[in-house]
Design a protein around this motif. Structure first.
Motif, PDB file in Angstrom:
ATOM      1  N   GLY A  47       0.775  -1.234   0.000  1.00 27.49           N
ATOM      2  CA  GLY A  47       0.000   0.000   0.000  1.00 27.49           C
ATOM      3  C   GLY A  47       0.805   1.281   0.000  1.00 27.49           C
ATOM      4  N   GLY A  48       2.133   1.178  -0.037  1.00 29.84           N
ATOM      5  CA  GLY A  48       2.971   2.368  -0.049  1.00 29.84           C
ATOM      6  C   GLY A  48       3.028   3.015  -1.423  1.00 29.84           C
ATOM      7  N   VAL A  49       3.413   4.280  -1.440  1.00 21.27           N
ATOM      8  CA  VAL A  49       3.536   5.043  -2.682  1.00 21.27           C
ATOM      9  C   VAL A  49       5.009   5.382  -2.891  1.00 21.27           C
ATOM     10  CG1 VAL A  49       2.889   7.147  -3.908  1.00 21.27           C
ATOM     11  CG2 VAL A  49       1.232   6.024  -2.400  1.00 21.27           C
ATOM     12  N   VAL A  50       5.517   5.096  -4.071  1.00 20.49           N
ATOM     13  CA  VAL A  50       6.921   5.357  -4.388  1.00 20.49           C
ATOM     14  C   VAL A  50       7.016   6.479  -5.422  1.00 20.49           C
ATOM     15  CG1 VAL A  50       9.059   4.442  -5.361  1.00 20.49           C
ATOM     16  CG2 VAL A  50       7.636   2.991  -3.885  1.00 20.49           C
ATOM     17  N   VAL A  51       7.614   7.581  -5.012  1.00 18.48           N
ATOM     18  CA  VAL A  51       7.906   8.684  -5.930  1.00 18.48           C
ATOM     19  C   VAL A  51       9.412   8.699  -6.149  1.00 18.48           C
ATOM     20  CG1 VAL A  51       7.754  11.160  -6.364  1.00 18.48           C
ATOM     21  CG2 VAL A  51       5.938  10.005  -5.061  1.00 18.48           C
ATOM     22  N   LEU A  52       9.839   8.454  -7.363  1.00 18.55           N
ATOM     23  CA  LEU A  52      11.255   8.518  -7.694  1.00 18.55           C
ATOM     24  C   LEU A  52      11.625   9.982  -7.890  1.00 18.55           C
ATOM     25  CD1 LEU A  52      11.470   5.530 -10.227  1.00 18.55           C
ATOM     26  CD2 LEU A  52      11.981   5.518  -7.759  1.00 18.55           C
ATOM     27  N   VAL A  53      12.530  10.476  -7.054  1.00 19.88           N
ATOM     28  CA  VAL A  53      12.917  11.889  -7.084  1.00 19.88           C
ATOM     29  C   VAL A  53      14.376  11.961  -7.491  1.00 19.88           C
ATOM     30  CG1 VAL A  53      13.051  14.045  -5.782  1.00 19.88           C
ATOM     31  CG2 VAL A  53      11.230  12.395  -5.270  1.00 19.88           C
ATOM     32  N   SER A  54      14.609  12.419  -8.706  1.00 21.57           N
ATOM     33  CA  SER A  54      15.941  12.348  -9.303  1.00 21.57           C
ATOM     34  C   SER A  54      16.478  13.733  -9.645  1.00 21.57           C
ATOM     35  CB  SER A  54      15.872  11.507 -10.588  1.00 21.57           C
ATOM     36  OG  SER A  54      17.072  11.597 -11.322  1.00 21.57           O
ATOM     37  N   ASN A  55      17.790  13.892  -9.528  1.00 20.93           N
ATOM     38  CA  ASN A  55      18.430  15.126  -9.976  1.00 20.93           C
ATOM     39  C   ASN A  55      18.778  15.078 -11.461  1.00 20.93           C
ATOM     40  OD1 ASN A  55      18.314  16.856  -7.829  1.00 20.93           O
ATOM     41  ND2 ASN A  55      20.398  16.474  -7.098  1.00 20.93           N
ATOM     42  N   ALA A  56      18.209  14.152 -12.204  1.00 21.61           N
ATOM     43  CA  ALA A  56      18.417  14.115 -13.651  1.00 21.61           C
ATOM     44  C   ALA A  56      17.976  15.440 -14.259  1.00 21.61           C
ATOM     45  CB  ALA A  56      17.618  12.972 -14.269  1.00 21.61           C
ATOM     46  N   PRO A  57      18.770  16.005 -15.185  1.00 21.89           N
ATOM     47  CA  PRO A  57      18.395  17.275 -15.792  1.00 21.89           C
ATOM     48  C   PRO A  57      17.292  17.150 -16.839  1.00 21.89           C
ATOM     49  CG  PRO A  57      20.431  16.488 -16.757  1.00 21.89           C
ATOM     50  CD  PRO A  57      20.094  15.546 -15.628  1.00 21.89           C
ATOM     51  N   TYR A  77       7.383   1.694  -9.034  1.00 26.31           N
ATOM     52  CA  TYR A  77       7.185   3.096  -8.649  1.00 26.31           C
ATOM     53  C   TYR A  77       5.836   3.603  -9.143  1.00 26.31           C
ATOM     54  CZ  TYR A  77       8.730   3.903 -13.497  1.00 26.31           C
ATOM     55  OH  TYR A  77       8.857   3.871 -14.856  1.00 26.31           O
ATOM     56  N   ASP A  78       5.414   4.707  -8.556  1.00 24.77           N
ATOM     57  CA  ASP A  78       4.138   5.329  -8.916  1.00 24.77           C
ATOM     58  C   ASP A  78       4.303   6.616  -9.715  1.00 24.77           C
ATOM     59  OD1 ASP A  78       1.945   3.818  -7.176  1.00 24.77           O
ATOM     60  OD2 ASP A  78       3.707   4.090  -5.908  1.00 24.77           O
ATOM     61  N   GLU A  79       5.391   7.337  -9.441  1.00 23.38           N
ATOM     62  CA  GLU A  79       5.564   8.659 -10.035  1.00 23.38           C
ATOM     63  C   GLU A  79       7.049   8.979 -10.140  1.00 23.38           C
ATOM     64  OE1 GLU A  79       5.034  11.054 -11.974  1.00 23.38           O
ATOM     65  OE2 GLU A  79       3.228  11.951 -11.073  1.00 23.38           O
ATOM     66  N   VAL A  80       7.381   9.891 -11.035  1.00 29.66           N
ATOM     67  CA  VAL A  80       8.761  10.346 -11.212  1.00 29.66           C
ATOM     68  C   VAL A  80       8.784  11.866 -11.192  1.00 29.66           C
ATOM     69  CG1 VAL A  80      10.732  10.459 -12.784  1.00 29.66           C
ATOM     70  CG2 VAL A  80       9.447   8.318 -12.554  1.00 29.66           C
ATOM     71  N   VAL A  81       9.711  12.416 -10.419  1.00 26.58           N
ATOM     72  CA  VAL A  81       9.920  13.866 -10.351  1.00 26.58           C
ATOM     73  C   VAL A  81      11.407  14.111 -10.561  1.00 26.58           C
ATOM     74  CG1 VAL A  81       9.802  15.930  -8.901  1.00 26.58           C
ATOM     75  CG2 VAL A  81       7.999  14.197  -8.750  1.00 26.58           C
ATOM     76  N   THR A  82      11.754  15.051 -11.425  1.00 27.50           N
ATOM     77  CA  THR A  82      13.157  15.290 -11.716  1.00 27.50           C
ATOM     78  C   THR A  82      13.556  16.746 -11.509  1.00 27.50           C
ATOM     79  OG1 THR A  82      12.995  15.918 -14.065  1.00 27.50           O
ATOM     80  CG2 THR A  82      12.936  13.546 -13.549  1.00 27.50           C
ATOM     81  N   SER A  83      14.856  16.934 -11.350  1.00 29.77           N
ATOM     82  CA  SER A  83      15.381  18.291 -11.305  1.00 29.77           C
ATOM     83  C   SER A  83      15.091  19.001 -12.621  1.00 29.77           C
ATOM     84  CB  SER A  83      16.893  18.254 -11.047  1.00 29.77           C
ATOM     85  OG  SER A  83      17.438  19.552 -10.999  1.00 29.77           O
ATOM     86  N   GLY A  84      15.087  18.243 -13.720  1.00 27.45           N
ATOM     87  CA  GLY A  84      14.736  18.831 -15.009  1.00 27.45           C
ATOM     88  C   GLY A  84      13.339  19.406 -14.998  1.00 27.45           C
ATOM     89  N   LEU A 217       7.564  20.236  -5.692  1.00 28.70           N
ATOM     90  CA  LEU A 217       6.963  19.535  -6.823  1.00 28.70           C
ATOM     91  C   LEU A 217       6.653  18.087  -6.463  1.00 28.70           C
ATOM     92  CD1 LEU A 217       6.108  19.540  -9.766  1.00 28.70           C
ATOM     93  CD2 LEU A 217       8.502  19.126 -10.410  1.00 28.70           C
ATOM     94  N   ALA A 218       7.570  17.417  -5.759  1.00 29.33           N
ATOM     95  CA  ALA A 218       7.335  16.025  -5.351  1.00 29.33           C
ATOM     96  C   ALA A 218       6.128  15.918  -4.427  1.00 29.33           C
ATOM     97  CB  ALA A 218       8.583  15.471  -4.664  1.00 29.33           C
ATOM     98  N   ARG A 219       5.990  16.867  -3.514  1.00 29.38           N
ATOM     99  CA  ARG A 219       4.837  16.838  -2.602  1.00 29.38           C
ATOM    100  C   ARG A 219       3.529  17.043  -3.371  1.00 29.38           C
ATOM    101  NH1 ARG A 219       6.073  17.542   3.022  1.00 29.38           N
ATOM    102  NH2 ARG A 219       8.267  18.109   3.425  1.00 29.38           N
ATOM    103  N   ARG A 220       3.546  17.919  -4.360  1.00 31.53           N
ATOM    104  CA  ARG A 220       2.319  18.150  -5.140  1.00 31.53           C
ATOM    105  C   ARG A 220       1.918  16.885  -5.892  1.00 31.53           C
ATOM    106  NH1 ARG A 220       4.875  23.083  -6.538  1.00 31.53           N
ATOM    107  NH2 ARG A 220       5.190  22.451  -8.728  1.00 31.53           N
ATOM    108  N   ARG A 221       2.893  16.229  -6.489  1.00 37.42           N
ATOM    109  CA  ARG A 221       2.560  15.018  -7.242  1.00 37.42           C
ATOM    110  C   ARG A 221       2.185  13.867  -6.313  1.00 37.42           C
ATOM    111  NH1 ARG A 221       6.896  15.125 -12.272  1.00 37.42           N
ATOM    112  NH2 ARG A 221       6.224  17.130 -13.126  1.00 37.42           N
ATOM    113  N   LEU A 222       2.802  13.813  -5.139  1.00 39.91           N
ATOM    114  CA  LEU A 222       2.405  12.809  -4.151  1.00 39.91           C
ATOM    115  C   LEU A 222       0.983  13.052  -3.686  1.00 39.91           C
ATOM    116  CD1 LEU A 222       2.947  10.476  -2.188  1.00 39.91           C
ATOM    117  CD2 LEU A 222       4.006  12.135  -0.634  1.00 39.91           C
ATOM    118  N   ALA A 223       0.633  14.309  -3.466  1.00 41.57           N
ATOM    119  CA  ALA A 223      -0.725  14.645  -3.013  1.00 41.57           C
ATOM    120  C   ALA A 223      -1.770  14.208  -4.032  1.00 41.57           C
ATOM    121  CB  ALA A 223      -0.834  16.143  -2.747  1.00 41.57           C
ATOM    122  N   ASP A 224      -1.427  14.279  -5.323  1.00 38.84           N
ATOM    123  CA  ASP A 224      -2.364  13.823  -6.353  1.00 38.84           C
ATOM    124  C   ASP A 224      -2.623  12.323  -6.238  1.00 38.84           C
ATOM    125  OD1 ASP A 224      -2.554  16.369  -7.408  1.00 38.84           O
ATOM    126  OD2 ASP A 224      -1.050  16.031  -8.974  1.00 38.84           O
TER     127      ASP A 224
END
Length: 297
Positions: A47-57, A77-84, A217-224
């Motif tokens: 039941g956990g949510v995985v947001v991949l948070v990467s410094n990829a440009p 994973y459920d979502e991806v958030v990047t520095s880009g 940004l990661a928190r916003r996408r997690l909240a969704d």
């Protein structure tokens, strides 16, 4: 004091969501780490949510393509958030001007300019485009990495940075990481070039870890995905002591530091870490991860 653990399952039930770094934690740029994939899949199965948070440009669409190509399964994973992603907002808003000189590997980083996870960014890009120009015509700089990211070093850019500093140009850094391990080769990232530019007297702007914009940004996408979660329900995982761990500390979030990424071998075998050396090193750097383990598994 930081707790050394041997398996992620020991602490997984305490959290509802993960902000998990990618490079050095889930994969090495060429292949995924089986233990990490299994740990993330198990967390999601419970039941956990995985947001991949990467410094990829590169923005999310390009990173998804890379993950698919190297074999990271979508059910990890459920979502991806990047520095880009986070940097695109600043770039398209004119944070360093609308005539910008780009430093970075092409066509590898072309997705930064024409792929968007957020439709509003695509609209902004169409309405107020940023022109890429030579350095002597630029109002600012965007750095996504070295032009030849497998071979260049920051020193190769001293002459260009001297001109840029003299012109008073700001640098928008799309990846605050200093280095990354591509398979068995360590290569420089945009953060190393930005650090040199600052050392030379220039100004750099950052939107990836450990800086607030990427976490917002990661928190916003997690909240969704899961609604607004309290800080104590979120765990940050990463191998960057000055990005993943520092960022978590500044955000008031727990963190799991993985020693066998950028600091591989420094504290002994992954399954038998030298606690005394580890705690001394953490204390010297004023970094306090909640947990430590060798590799995510």
């Amino acid at each position: 004091m930081t707790q050394i653990i041997s398996a992620f399952a020991e602490i997984a039930p305490r959290y509802r969501a993960l902000f998990c770094d990618l490079w050095g934690c889930v994969h090495d740029g060429k292949k995924p780490f089986p233990g990490a994939i299994a740990a993330l899949q198990a967390f999601r199965a419970q039941g956990g949510v995985v947001v991949l948070v990467s410094n990829a440009p590169r923005p999310k669409p390009g990173v998804l393509t890379q993950l698919d190509r190297i074999g990271v399964p979508r059910d990890a994973y459920d979502e991806v958030v990047t520095s880009g992603d986070a940097t695109q907002y600043a770039f398209l808003s004119g944070a360093v001007g609308h005539k910008v000189h780009h430093i970075g590997p092409m066509p590898k980083d072309q997705p930064f300019f024409d792929e968007f996870a957020d439709p509003t960014l695509a609209a902004l890009a169409a309405k107020s485009p940023v022109e890429l120009v030579p350095l002597d015509q630029a109002e600012g700089i965007l750095c996504t990495g070295p032009n030849d990211d497998l071979n260049d070093t920051p020193a190769d850019y001293r002459a260009a940075f001297l001109l840029a500093k003299t012109k008073g140009l700001k640098m928008l850094c799309a990846n605050p990481d200093l280095v990354v391990d591509f398979g068995d080769k360590r290569i420089y990232c945009a953060g190393a070039l930005a650090a040199l530019y600052e050392e030379m007297g220039g100004e750099a702007l950052y939107f990836g870890k450990p800086h607030p914009p990427i976490y917002d940004l990661a928190r916003r996408r997690l909240a969704d995905l899961a609604g607004d979660l309290p800080n104590d329900a979120i765990l940050c995982i990463g191998d960057g002591i000055s990005t993943d761990v520092l960022g978590a500390m500044q955000e008031g979030l727990d963190s799991l530091f993985l020693t066998e990424g950028l600091n591989a071998g420094q504290f002994g075998p992954a399954d038998a870490l030298n606690a005394e050396e580890l705690h001394s090193w953490l204390a010297d750097g004023a970094r306090n991860p909640t947990y430590v383990m060798g590799m995510l598994r």
